[in-house]
Design a protein around this motif. Structure first.
Motif, PDB file in Angstrom:
ATOM      1  N   PHE A 144     -20.892 -47.835  21.784  1.00 11.48           N
ATOM      2  CA  PHE A 144     -20.318 -47.684  20.448  1.00 11.48           C
ATOM      3  C   PHE A 144     -18.957 -46.990  20.493  1.00 11.48           C
ATOM      4  O   PHE A 144     -18.044 -47.336  19.730  1.00 11.48           O
ATOM      5  CB  PHE A 144     -21.276 -46.906  19.541  1.00 11.48           C
ATOM      6  CG  PHE A 144     -22.400 -47.740  18.992  1.00 11.48           C
ATOM      7  CD1 PHE A 144     -22.135 -48.864  18.231  1.00 11.48           C
ATOM      8  CD2 PHE A 144     -23.722 -47.401  19.236  1.00 11.48           C
ATOM      9  CE1 PHE A 144     -23.170 -49.643  17.714  1.00 11.48           C
ATOM     10  CE2 PHE A 144     -24.760 -48.168  18.729  1.00 11.48           C
ATOM     11  CZ  PHE A 144     -24.486 -49.290  17.961  1.00 11.48           C
ATOM     12  N   TYR A 145     -18.820 -46.002  21.378  1.00 11.92           N
ATOM     13  CA  TYR A 145     -17.517 -45.348  21.535  1.00 11.92           C
ATOM     14  C   TYR A 145     -16.453 -46.370  21.925  1.00 11.92           C
ATOM     15  O   TYR A 145     -15.337 -46.372  21.380  1.00 11.92           O
ATOM     16  CB  TYR A 145     -17.585 -44.251  22.598  1.00 11.92           C
ATOM     17  CG  TYR A 145     -16.217 -43.860  23.105  1.00 11.92           C
ATOM     18  CD1 TYR A 145     -15.418 -42.978  22.396  1.00 11.92           C
ATOM     19  CD2 TYR A 145     -15.712 -44.421  24.286  1.00 11.92           C
ATOM     20  CE1 TYR A 145     -14.142 -42.655  22.842  1.00 11.92           C
ATOM     21  CE2 TYR A 145     -14.442 -44.104  24.734  1.00 11.92           C
ATOM     22  CZ  TYR A 145     -13.664 -43.222  24.013  1.00 11.92           C
ATOM     23  OH  TYR A 145     -12.402 -42.918  24.454  1.00 11.92           O
ATOM     24  N   SER A 146     -16.776 -47.240  22.856  1.00  8.72           N
ATOM     25  CA  SER A 146     -15.814 -48.232  23.342  1.00  8.72           C
ATOM     26  C   SER A 146     -15.457 -49.236  22.261  1.00  8.72           C
ATOM     27  O   SER A 146     -14.303 -49.676  22.165  1.00  8.72           O
ATOM     28  CB  SER A 146     -16.385 -48.948  24.572  1.00  8.72           C
ATOM     29  OG  SER A 146     -16.646 -48.030  25.617  1.00  8.72           O
ATOM     30  N   TYR A 147     -16.439 -49.620  21.446  1.00 11.43           N
ATOM     31  CA  TYR A 147     -16.127 -50.490  20.315  1.00 11.43           C
ATOM     32  C   TYR A 147     -15.097 -49.824  19.402  1.00 11.43           C
ATOM     33  O   TYR A 147     -14.127 -50.443  18.968  1.00 11.43           O
ATOM     34  CB  TYR A 147     -17.397 -50.780  19.495  1.00 11.43           C
ATOM     35  CG  TYR A 147     -18.378 -51.726  20.129  1.00 11.43           C
ATOM     36  CD1 TYR A 147     -17.973 -52.696  21.044  1.00 11.43           C
ATOM     37  CD2 TYR A 147     -19.730 -51.675  19.802  1.00 11.43           C
ATOM     38  CE1 TYR A 147     -18.880 -53.563  21.621  1.00 11.43           C
ATOM     39  CE2 TYR A 147     -20.651 -52.544  20.367  1.00 11.43           C
ATOM     40  CZ  TYR A 147     -20.225 -53.489  21.279  1.00 11.43           C
ATOM     41  OH  TYR A 147     -21.129 -54.357  21.835  1.00 11.43           O
ATOM     42  N   GLY A 148     -15.329 -48.558  19.092  1.00 10.52           N
ATOM     43  CA  GLY A 148     -14.411 -47.835  18.217  1.00 10.52           C
ATOM     44  C   GLY A 148     -13.021 -47.720  18.803  1.00 10.52           C
ATOM     45  O   GLY A 148     -12.012 -47.861  18.093  1.00 10.52           O
ATOM     46  N   GLU A 149     -12.948 -47.468  20.111  1.00  8.77           N
ATOM     47  CA  GLU A 149     -11.653 -47.331  20.764  1.00  8.77           C
ATOM     48  C   GLU A 149     -10.845 -48.618  20.668  1.00  8.77           C
ATOM     49  O   GLU A 149      -9.641 -48.594  20.391  1.00  8.77           O
ATOM     50  CB  GLU A 149     -11.852 -46.956  22.236  1.00  8.77           C
ATOM     51  CG  GLU A 149     -10.557 -46.732  23.000  1.00  8.77           C
ATOM     52  CD  GLU A 149     -10.796 -46.470  24.470  1.00  8.77           C
ATOM     53  OE1 GLU A 149     -10.077 -45.635  25.034  1.00  8.77           O
ATOM     54  OE2 GLU A 149     -11.699 -47.106  25.057  1.00  8.77           O
TER      55      GLU A 149
END
Length: 437
Positions: free
Chosen positions: A130-135
């Motif tokens: 999820f962090y990578s999606y946001g980034e």
């Protein structure tokens, strides 16, 4: 926000929107700083895995699984968000997923043995995905906000705010850890609190982004009703069209190389400092704090320099600095010497990541930002698999000698320099604008 002129922004964009956008980097950087780099990584290997030889491999495997998931899903999500003009909505969902799974990491010390390890691996995979999606999604907003000439400045503001956010979150956690240690409390007590602090600060700062940053894109379909199959078809067309954007494709290849080296620094710096140089956990947290301070300075300053001297020259300069970091870190035996390498790494980290994102914004077609930043995310996640896993494999083959692995990491930055050479920014920007007509 008066440090860059309004001419750096696209028509109609207010500086408060840029501030809101930059605050997302501020929000999510606490996650990478505390969870991935400074605190939970060491606790996973030394606490949950009890220092077993497979601990470091299990940690890097968890991250690699998350990056692989993002590699194969983010381009599709970006295409869907472009067609639906839904980048902000998807960003909100990704943020909520990362916050909740990060907070859930506080539960891992309540279990024991492989149950604790298994739960931690699962939550790290979920939170990092999820962090990578946001980034990736927040990066796709950049070309909507900044002109091609001002993209370096605005990107630098984002990365700079990010490192400040990482330092603030880590600073709060460090203060609590030092207090807890003075009270004789074990890591199983204070590590869960740092996870909750990280999740809370992520959520609070992200609320600023959602309040100030508008969704400027318009749905591609008149009815706004677009299915996932539409996204897949659009994505296939994007890959077919990619051959026409040769400079963007060279940038993706360059990104895979040099970001692999950056991923080594992010995911293994604390482990190297403690196991090879002899840092204590609290010393490592201070080191990472200082590294973030240097990275913030690098992101802010290089953002302005990048717009003045050019994106390509800026990125190549930072890659030379990274090569120096690898040589110094692999050679020194003292804490002071490693501090020197960390200072250079911090400056190079902020500037290289800011430069790469700005270059992607310049070379991406304006009507396909979500998709092309999805491809850029594909490259960064592939790099995040290649870098740490190759480091681990070399360390294993070298009988645990991490110095050989850190010397070998310099090869990734050398490859990045070579792959940067064919890129022509003017030609690439012209191709991107031509595709929008």
């Amino acid at each position: 926000m008066a440090l860059f002129p309004s001419s750096a922004l696209n028509a109609g964009v207010r500086k408060r929107e840029v501030f809101g956008w930059a605050m997302y980097d501020f929000a999510n950087s606490g996650y990478t700083t505390v969870v991935i780099t400074a605190v939970f990584a060491a606790y996973f290997v030394g606490g949950l895995a009890k220092g077993a030889a497979w601990g470091a491999f299990a940690w890097t495997l968890s991250l690699s699984i998350a990056y692989a998931i993002v590699m194969f899903t983010m381009p599709m999500i970006g295409a869907w968000a472009d067609l639906r003009a839904a980048k902000k909505r998807v960003l909100m969902l990704a943020t909520a997923g990362c916050i909740l799974s990060t907070a859930a990491l506080a539960l891992t010390p309540r279990l024991s043995g492989m149950e604790a390890v298994g739960l931690a691996m699962l939550l790290v995979i979920v939170s990092n995905t999820f962090y990578s999606y946001g980034e990736s999604l927040t990066g796709a907003f950049l070309p909507e906000l900044a002109t091609a000439e001002g993209m370096g400045k605005v990107s630098g503001w984002g990365w700079g705010f990010g490192y400040i956010g990482g330092m603030l979150t880590l600073g709060v956690c460090l203060a609590y850890v030092l207090w807890a240690q003075s009270q004789g409390l074990p890591a199983s007590h204070f590590v869960p609190v740092t996870m909750l602090v990280t999740a809370l600060m992520y959520g609070l700062a992200a609320c600023v982004t959602f309040a100030l940053l508008p969704e400027r894109a318009k749905p591609a379909a008149a009815s706004g009703r677009v299915s996932w199959s539409d996204s897949w078809r659009q994505l296939r067309r994007t890959f077919d069209q990619a051959r026409a954007f040769s400079d963007f494709m060279w940038l993706l290849a360059c990104t895979v190389a040099y970001q692999g080296g950056v991923a080594v620094a992010i995911t293994l710096a604390a482990i190297y400092a403690e196991q090879v140089i002899g840092f204590k956990p609290q010393e490592t947290m201070v080191l990472i704090f200082a590294l973030n301070l240097a990275a913030a300075a690098g992101a802010f300053s290089f953002g302005y320099l990048q717009d003045r001297i050019g994106h390509k020259i800026s990125l190549s300069t930072t890659l030379v600095a990274w090569i120096a970091v690898c040589i110094i870190a692999g050679s020194v035996t003292t804490k002071g010497g490693f501090w020197c390498a960390a200072a250079i790494a911090g400056l190079a980290m902020g500037s290289s990541q800011s430069a790469g994102r700005a270059m992607a914004g310049v070379l991406a077609p304006p009507q396909q930002l979500g998709e092309f930043f999805g491809l850029w995310s594909f490259s960064t996640r592939l790099a995040s698999i290649i870098g740490p896993l190759s480091y681990g494999a070399i360390t294993w083959m070298a009988g645990g000698n991490q110095r050989i692995a850190i010397f070998a990491t310099s090869g990734l930055f050398i490859a990045g320099l070579l792959l940067l050479l064919p890129i022509d920014m003017k030609r690439g920007r012209a191709a991107a604008l031509e595709a929008a007509r």
